[in-house]
Design a protein around this motif. Structure first.
Motif, PDB file in Angstrom:
ATOM      1  N   UNK A   1      19.822  -1.706 -53.396  1.00 28.06           N
ATOM      2  CA  UNK A   1      21.034  -2.483 -53.161  1.00 28.06           C
ATOM      3  C   UNK A   1      21.588  -3.137 -54.425  1.00 28.06           C
ATOM      4  N   UNK A   2      20.762  -3.799 -55.178  1.00 23.85           N
ATOM      5  CA  UNK A   2      21.253  -4.514 -56.355  1.00 23.85           C
ATOM      6  C   UNK A   2      21.373  -3.660 -57.598  1.00 23.85           C
ATOM      7  N   UNK A   3      21.098  -2.363 -57.483  1.00 27.57           N
ATOM      8  CA  UNK A   3      21.087  -1.496 -58.660  1.00 27.57           C
ATOM      9  C   UNK A   3      22.136  -0.393 -58.623  1.00 27.57           C
ATOM     10  N   UNK A   4      22.787  -0.175 -57.489  1.00 31.04           N
ATOM     11  CA  UNK A   4      23.662   0.984 -57.321  1.00 31.04           C
ATOM     12  C   UNK A   4      24.856   0.970 -58.283  1.00 31.04           C
ATOM     13  N   UNK A   5      25.462  -0.195 -58.491  1.00 29.56           N
ATOM     14  CA  UNK A   5      26.597  -0.268 -59.425  1.00 29.56           C
ATOM     15  C   UNK A   5      26.157   0.129 -60.833  1.00 29.56           C
ATOM     16  N   UNK A   6      25.056  -0.448 -61.270  1.00 33.01           N
ATOM     17  CA  UNK A   6      24.544  -0.162 -62.614  1.00 33.01           C
ATOM     18  C   UNK A   6      24.196   1.315 -62.750  1.00 33.01           C
ATOM     19  N   UNK A   7      23.565   1.881 -61.727  1.00 36.48           N
ATOM     20  CA  UNK A   7      23.158   3.287 -61.768  1.00 36.48           C
ATOM     21  C   UNK A   7      24.367   4.205 -61.860  1.00 36.48           C
ATOM     22  N   UNK A   8      25.422   3.898 -61.107  1.00 36.11           N
ATOM     23  CA  UNK A   8      26.632   4.727 -61.170  1.00 36.11           C
ATOM     24  C   UNK A   8      27.301   4.617 -62.538  1.00 36.11           C
ATOM     25  N   UNK A   9      27.328   3.425 -63.095  1.00 40.39           N
ATOM     26  CA  UNK A   9      27.897   3.251 -64.435  1.00 40.39           C
ATOM     27  C   UNK A   9      27.117   4.063 -65.462  1.00 40.39           C
ATOM     28  N   UNK A  10      25.790   4.022 -65.367  1.00 35.05           N
ATOM     29  CA  UNK A  10      24.952   4.793 -66.300  1.00 35.05           C
ATOM     30  C   UNK A  10      25.164   6.287 -66.117  1.00 35.05           C
ATOM     31  N   UNK A  11      25.273   6.737 -64.860  1.00 37.36           N
ATOM     32  CA  UNK A  11      25.483   8.162 -64.590  1.00 37.36           C
ATOM     33  C   UNK A  11      26.799   8.627 -65.197  1.00 37.36           C
ATOM     34  N   UNK A  12      27.845   7.839 -65.006  1.00 36.95           N
ATOM     35  CA  UNK A  12      29.153   8.224 -65.558  1.00 36.95           C
ATOM     36  C   UNK A  12      29.120   8.222 -67.088  1.00 36.95           C
ATOM     37  N   UNK A  13      28.422   7.272 -67.660  1.00 36.15           N
ATOM     38  CA  UNK A  13      28.295   7.231 -69.129  1.00 36.15           C
ATOM     39  C   UNK A  13      27.528   8.458 -69.631  1.00 36.15           C
ATOM     40  N   UNK A  14      26.485   8.873 -68.916  1.00 38.72           N
ATOM     41  CA  UNK A  14      25.721  10.067 -69.300  1.00 38.72           C
ATOM     42  C   UNK A  14      26.583  11.318 -69.225  1.00 38.72           C
ATOM     43  N   UNK A  15      27.421  11.393 -68.200  1.00 39.58           N
ATOM     44  CA  UNK A  15      28.314  12.550 -68.057  1.00 39.58           C
ATOM     45  C   UNK A  15      29.317  12.577 -69.207  1.00 39.58           C
ATOM     46  N   UNK A  16      29.900  11.428 -69.532  1.00 42.81           N
ATOM     47  CA  UNK A  16      30.837  11.364 -70.667  1.00 42.81           C
ATOM     48  C   UNK A  16      30.168  11.857 -71.943  1.00 42.81           C
ATOM     49  N   UNK A  17      28.960  11.358 -72.179  1.00 41.89           N
ATOM     50  CA  UNK A  17      28.225  11.713 -73.400  1.00 41.89           C
ATOM     51  C   UNK A  17      27.929  13.214 -73.429  1.00 41.89           C
ATOM     52  N   UNK A  18      27.532  13.781 -72.272  1.00 38.99           N
ATOM     53  CA  UNK A  18      27.216  15.212 -72.197  1.00 38.99           C
ATOM     54  C   UNK A  18      28.415  16.073 -72.563  1.00 38.99           C
ATOM     55  N   UNK A  19      29.612  15.562 -72.304  1.00 46.37           N
ATOM     56  CA  UNK A  19      30.842  16.292 -72.631  1.00 46.37           C
ATOM     57  C   UNK A  19      31.479  15.772 -73.925  1.00 46.37           C
ATOM     58  N   UNK A  20      30.666  15.098 -74.754  1.00 45.96           N
ATOM     59  CA  UNK A  20      31.135  14.564 -76.041  1.00 45.96           C
ATOM     60  C   UNK A  20      32.384  13.690 -75.898  1.00 45.96           C
ATOM     61  N   UNK A  21      32.455  12.954 -74.813  1.00 42.37           N
ATOM     62  CA  UNK A  21      33.542  12.002 -74.550  1.00 42.37           C
ATOM     63  C   UNK A  21      34.919  12.672 -74.534  1.00 42.37           C
TER      64      UNK A  21
END
Length: 200
Positions: free
Chosen positions: A67-87
């Motif tokens: 419950x208290x981690x879902x926002x942070x986890x989604x933010x990290x996932x989106x940041x990882x996706x951005x990085x994987x595609x070189x932003x």
């Protein structure tokens, strides 16, 4: 990891002489595995899928309540996706539209926002970095209004939220600060929040 071996398999004499190579499905699979488009699409799918699978594992896990981690986890996932595609936004823009639509429809709930705000390991870090959005705060307040119908109690919780935000009293002692990330939010609240009983 097995791209080279799989391509070699489907170009081998053994494959070409096998029964499967003569079947329609076998020919189709062989065409896919040899095609560079298949492998490019596979890499793209892994760049997007990997971070999202990590979020799903966390949500489905039993080690700690998500419950208290879902926002942070989604933010990290989106940041990882951005990085994987070189932003390069063009490469992940459509994926983010799908993620955001699912997030808004299914996961973005006031209870998740309240869980994020009341998770000391995330709240204090995000507050310091000024990354808590208006959307998260609206969700928190909507959750309080839905769960606590008594207006007087809502006001007390509001007053105590100020104590929590400033880390006054027990919430600001050195052991409480260290415990923000060492303990689960439930344990932390049970141990350090005696001066904010309604918020607890």
């Amino acid at each position: 990891m097995q791209k080279k071996n799989l391509r070699t398999l489907f170009m081998s004499t053994e494959w070409n002489e096998s029964v499967y190579a003569k079947e329609t499905l076998g020919k189709e699979v062989g065409r896919h595995v040899i095609s560079p488009y298949f492998w490019n699409d596979t890499v793209q799918a892994l760049k997007v899928g990997g971070p999202l699978v990590n979020v799903l594992r966390m949500v489905d896990g039993e080690k700690k309540p998500p419950m208290g981690y879902i926002y942070e986890a989604m933010d990290r996932a989106k940041e990882s996706i951005k990085k994987a595609f070189n932003y390069d936004e063009r490469k992940y823009m459509n994926v983010f539209k799908i993620i955001d639509a699912r997030w808004t429809d299914q996961l973005h709930q006031p209870l998740h926002a309240a869980g994020h705000i009341l998770n000391p390991g995330l709240y204090y870090k995000n507050n310091e970095m000024k990354t808590l959005t208006k959307e998260v705060w609206l969700g928190y307040h909507e959750c309080v209004e839905r769960m606590i119908l008594d207006k007087t109690l809502q006001d007390k919780i509001g007053d105590e939220l100020g104590v929590y935000m400033k880390a006054d009293g027990l919430l600001g002692i050195e052991s409480a600060i260290r415990a923000r990330t060492l303990r689960s939010p439930v344990e932390w609240w049970m141990q350090y929040s005696h001066n904010v009983p309604n918020l607890q």
